[in-house]
Design a protein around this motif. Structure first.
Motif, short mmCIF file in Angstrom:
data_model
loop_
_atom_site.label_atom_id
_atom_site.label_comp_id
_atom_site.label_asym_id
_atom_site.label_seq_id
_atom_site.Cartn_x
_atom_site.Cartn_y
_atom_site.Cartn_z
N LYS A 123 67.77 -32.36 15.28
CA LYS A 123 69.09 -32.82 14.83
C LYS A 123 69.01 -34.29 14.39
O LYS A 123 69.58 -34.68 13.37
N GLU A 156 67.37 -27.97 9.86
CA GLU A 156 68.54 -27.31 10.43
C GLU A 156 68.20 -25.90 10.91
O GLU A 156 68.72 -25.44 11.93
N THR A 159 66.49 -26.32 14.21
CA THR A 159 67.51 -26.65 15.20
C THR A 159 68.25 -25.40 15.64
O THR A 159 68.47 -25.19 16.84
#
Length: 174
Positions: A123, A156, A159
């Protein structure tokens, strides 16, 4: 860029239409991302090597896949800096000076904590990439910005996978 005179050796002075200030700012931003990529790669490998527990195989494979993906960004980031006429990292010492990802040197980290830490680190990297994207936009460096857009999406995704792997069974929240 060399810290002593802020000039690139004439032998390394790649021609570009970006302004010298743009080259400096983009190079600095990308070099921090590069340092973080190396730090996150090594941390991910560390956790890959030291994962244990009932989900060993799944986590071991996940972290191996993610570390490969992170490492694959390093050459593209470094080469992009060179393409615009900047200089890039030359040593582990430079990585240590520039990285914003914290190392984890603990003797033992429980598996779920490993994944949560990597989730937070990813992140952090995505947010740093967005800031670097703004620097690229300001300098008119659409190619670097484009590369970062792909890397943001990949970060992302990592994540998301780490988030899902750390959810408790039957829980809607992490």
């Amino acid at each position: 860029m060399s810290k002593t005179n802020n000039k690139v050796s004439p032998d390394l002075d790649t021609p570009t239409d970006l302004s010298p200030d743009g080259v400096k700012k983009v190079s600095e931003a990308l070099n921090v991302l590069l340092a973080d990529a190396f730090a996150l790669y090594l941390k991910t490998k560390n956790f890959h090597w030291h994962i244990s527990g009932r989900h060993f195989r799944d986590y071991h494979l996940l972290l191996d896949e993610q570390s490969d993906q992170i490492f694959a960004t390093t050459d593209q980031l470094a080469e992009r800096v060179r393409k615009i006429g900047g200089t890039t990292l030359k040593s582990i010492g430079q990585v240590a000076k520039l990285q914003t990802i914290k190392d984890n040197n603990e003797d033992y980290v429980p598996p779920r904590e490993m994944l949560r830490e990597l989730m937070q680190d990813n992140k952090h990297v995505a947010a740093a990439m967005r800031k670097a994207h703004d620097v690229c936009d300001d300098a008119g460096d659409v190619a670097s910005a484009s590369i970062l857009e792909v890397f943001i999406d990949e970060t992302e995704r990592r994540t998301w996978f780490l988030f899902e792997a750390t959810r408790q069974e039957g829980s809607n929240a992490a």
